[in-house]
Write a protein that holds these residues in place. Structure first.
Motif, PDB file in Angstrom:
ATOM      1  N   VAL A  21      -1.136  -9.140   3.071  1.00 59.45           N
ATOM      2  CA  VAL A  21      -1.300  -8.779   1.835  1.00 59.45           C
ATOM      3  C   VAL A  21      -1.119 -10.059   1.027  1.00 59.45           C
ATOM      4  CG1 VAL A  21      -0.274  -7.496   0.057  1.00 59.45           C
ATOM      5  CG2 VAL A  21      -0.328  -6.556   2.207  1.00 59.45           C
ATOM      6  N   SER A  25      -1.725 -11.006  -5.616  1.00 62.45           N
ATOM      7  CA  SER A  25      -2.778 -10.136  -6.027  1.00 62.45           C
ATOM      8  C   SER A  25      -2.112  -9.031  -7.070  1.00 62.45           C
ATOM      9  CB  SER A  25      -3.302  -9.295  -5.086  1.00 62.45           C
ATOM     10  OG  SER A  25      -2.249  -8.863  -4.103  1.00 62.45           O
ATOM     11  N   LYS A  44      -1.726   1.568  -5.403  1.00 60.17           N
ATOM     12  CA  LYS A  44      -1.067   1.146  -4.449  1.00 60.17           C
ATOM     13  C   LYS A  44       0.110   0.280  -4.757  1.00 60.17           C
ATOM     14  CE  LYS A  44      -4.065  -2.900  -4.365  1.00 60.17           C
ATOM     15  NZ  LYS A  44      -5.213  -3.733  -3.737  1.00 60.17           N
ATOM     16  N   TYR A  45       0.330  -0.032  -6.103  1.00 59.30           N
ATOM     17  CA  TYR A  45       1.558  -0.694  -6.367  1.00 59.30           C
ATOM     18  C   TYR A  45       2.786   0.185  -6.469  1.00 59.30           C
ATOM     19  CZ  TYR A  45      -1.501  -4.885  -6.364  1.00 59.30           C
ATOM     20  OH  TYR A  45      -2.194  -5.740  -5.930  1.00 59.30           O
ATOM     21  N   TYR A  94      -3.605   4.751   8.694  1.00 58.94           N
ATOM     22  CA  TYR A  94      -3.440   3.973   7.497  1.00 58.94           C
ATOM     23  C   TYR A  94      -2.781   4.663   6.408  1.00 58.94           C
ATOM     24  CZ  TYR A  94      -7.632   1.224   8.611  1.00 58.94           C
ATOM     25  OH  TYR A  94      -8.279   0.266   9.322  1.00 58.94           O
ATOM     26  N   ASP A 118       0.593  -0.195   6.614  1.00 60.70           N
ATOM     27  CA  ASP A 118       0.852   0.250   5.448  1.00 60.70           C
ATOM     28  C   ASP A 118       1.126  -1.104   4.349  1.00 60.70           C
ATOM     29  OD1 ASP A 118       2.358   3.257   4.309  1.00 60.70           O
ATOM     30  OD2 ASP A 118       2.771   1.398   2.999  1.00 60.70           O
ATOM     31  N   ILE A 119       1.150  -0.948   2.918  1.00 63.79           N
ATOM     32  CA  ILE A 119       1.116  -1.943   1.919  1.00 63.79           C
ATOM     33  C   ILE A 119       2.883  -1.957   1.791  1.00 63.79           C
ATOM     34  CG2 ILE A 119       0.953  -0.428  -0.095  1.00 63.79           C
ATOM     35  CD1 ILE A 119      -1.065  -2.853  -1.044  1.00 63.79           C
ATOM     36  N   SER A 120       3.513  -0.978   1.972  1.00 62.27           N
ATOM     37  CA  SER A 120       4.915  -1.137   1.918  1.00 62.27           C
ATOM     38  C   SER A 120       5.759  -1.382   3.285  1.00 62.27           C
ATOM     39  CB  SER A 120       5.450   0.226   1.540  1.00 62.27           C
ATOM     40  OG  SER A 120       6.701   0.458   1.585  1.00 62.27           O
ATOM     41  N   HIS A 144       1.353  -4.823   8.023  1.00 56.95           N
ATOM     42  CA  HIS A 144       1.614  -4.859   6.686  1.00 56.95           C
ATOM     43  C   HIS A 144       0.252  -5.224   5.978  1.00 56.95           C
ATOM     44  CE1 HIS A 144       3.367  -6.886   2.946  1.00 56.95           C
ATOM     45  NE2 HIS A 144       3.557  -5.505   2.833  1.00 56.95           N
ATOM     46  N   ASP A 146      -3.524  -4.141   3.344  1.00 59.27           N
ATOM     47  CA  ASP A 146      -4.147  -3.193   2.239  1.00 59.27           C
ATOM     48  C   ASP A 146      -5.394  -2.610   2.673  1.00 59.27           C
ATOM     49  OD1 ASP A 146      -5.229  -2.422   0.134  1.00 59.27           O
ATOM     50  OD2 ASP A 146      -4.843  -3.997  -1.161  1.00 59.27           O
ATOM     51  N   SER A 148      -7.360  -1.013   1.410  1.00 59.65           N
ATOM     52  CA  SER A 148      -8.705  -1.239   0.405  1.00 59.65           C
ATOM     53  C   SER A 148      -9.560  -2.394   0.699  1.00 59.65           C
ATOM     54  CB  SER A 148      -8.222  -1.197  -1.050  1.00 59.65           C
ATOM     55  OG  SER A 148      -7.376  -2.385  -1.346  1.00 59.65           O
ATOM     56  N   GLN A 149      -9.161  -3.407   1.550  1.00 62.20           N
ATOM     57  CA  GLN A 149      -9.909  -4.284   1.814  1.00 62.20           C
ATOM     58  C   GLN A 149     -10.057  -4.397   3.402  1.00 62.20           C
ATOM     59  OE1 GLN A 149      -7.493  -7.373   0.313  1.00 62.20           O
ATOM     60  NE2 GLN A 149      -7.546  -6.531  -1.625  1.00 62.20           N
TER      61      GLN A 149
END
Ligand code: SAH
Ligand code: AVI
Length: 327
Positions: A21, A25, A44-45, A94, A118-120, A144, A146, A148-149
């Motif tokens: 990540v 960003s 996502k934030y 995901y 996961d982003i978390s 860890h 994202d 979306s990419q």
């Protein structure tokens, strides 16, 4: 088994947890989002440590039917779902969060490798540690990242059939255009012979939807407002949390719940050298949660290169799980 044990001795979980990540960003996305005419922030934030805990609390609320419905349908159809995924597959999940439903799938599929993405970091670490205890035989490669990419998934190219699991209707938090791009990316990732299992929340009575996103205890409101608190904590902004209110409604023409944070007065918010002016009543659009009928979602998946092979529903017809095959 022996290979997994060796792998674990050399590389305990905290070492194989790879982070992809980008560090800056968050600031860039917040500034860009608050500079738009309709202010908006990427959902996502929501998921810092506190946001992930609040989401887990939402999943247990009486009004928030999606988690219970998807768990019930997964339990009811686990044998068929497991056959669809295929024993010994490489299971990539995901938005794995606390990996609650994944446990059922892991038991049924006994995957060669499980890759939660996961982003978390907090949710991922907690879930991976629990899974390691519960399934000592399981090769877990937590990422860890994202989704979306495009992401590089840490499994050898020809190690087995790839199955992507995307439960929870997290796909509903993408616009239909983003969902199409995500499905296309996943189609390329699973390759010929691969498959996908996607949990999708169904269109239904707007009152049921409204209650699910406006719970009586105000946990969803806290989850929404935590986004501003996170911007204060991590980026040093000065949002006054008492001057914003959670607002969620069903936008029927677009088939989606929209969550907003509404400014209760005219005010200015500072973030570094940036100033953002709010009129009284102006909102930040913080999340979409798109709802699909089963044929609508099958059509979307079809356009992205998947063939809808199976749809499982819960008994009350609130939630769907789609089994998709790479076309
Ligand atoms: N799959 C779980 C959790 C759903 S909540 C369930 O069904 O209950 C959505 C999850 O997706 C959260 O854990 C959040 O951290 C993660 N997430 C949201 N946007 C993401 C992104 N762009 N990349 C990776 N993970 C994301
Ligand atoms: C993760 N996602 C599918 C949830 C949803 O229902 O859209 C997030 C959420 N937002 C408010 N409540 C729950």
């Amino acid at each position: 088994m022996a290979r997994n044990d060796r792998h674990r001795q050399q590389a305990p979980l905290r070492k194989i947890l790879q982070s992809v990540v980008p560090a800056d960003s968050f600031r860039e996305d917040v500034i860009a989002g608050l500079s738009q005419r309709q202010k908006a922030l990427p959902p996502k934030y929501f998921y810092d440590a506190k946001g992930s805990r609040l989401f887990e609390a939402i999943c247990r609320l009486p009004e928030y039917y999606p988690t219970r419905s998807e768990l019930a349908l997964t339990r009811a159809h686990i044998a068929a779902i497991g056959r669809f995924a295929g024993r010994g597959s490489i299971l990539i999940e995901y938005g794995s969060g606390e990996s609650l439903k994944s446990r059922l799938l892991i038991r049924a599929v006994r995957p060669a490798v499980y890759v939660p993405v996961d982003i978390s970091q907090d949710a991922l670490r907690g879930a991976a540690a629990r899974l390691e205890r519960e399934f000592p035989w399981l090769d877990i490669r937590a990422v860890h990242g994202d989704f979306s990419q495009p992401l590089k998934i840490p499994v050898p190219g020809r190690a087995g059939r790839r199955v992507v699991y995307f439960p929870g209707s997290t796909i509903g938090n993408l616009t239909p255009g983003e969902a199409h791009a995500f499905l296309r990316m996943t189609r390329a990732q699973v390759g010929a012979g691969g498959a996908m299992l996607v949990g999708v929340d169904l269109k239904k009575d707007a009152n049921v939807l409204h209650a699910a996103y406006n719970d009586a205890r105000g946990v969803t409101a806290q989850f929404n407002l935590n986004l501003l608190a996170r911007i204060n904590r991590e980026l040093g902004a000065d949002f006054d949390l008492r001057a914003f209110r959670h607002y969620a409604f069903y936008n029927a023409p677009l088939g989606r719940i929209e969550m907003h944070l509404v400014s209760l007065k005219a005010q200015r918010v500072k973030l570094g050298r940036h100033r953002f002016a709010f009129d009284a009543g102006e909102s930040i659009h913080s999340e979409n949660s798109c709802k699909y009928s089963a044929p609508e979602f099958q059509a979307l998946a079809g356009r992205a290169g998947f063939r809808g092979a199976k749809v499982w529903l819960d008994r009350r017809g609130l939630f769907s799980l789609h089994g998709l095959l790479a076309a």
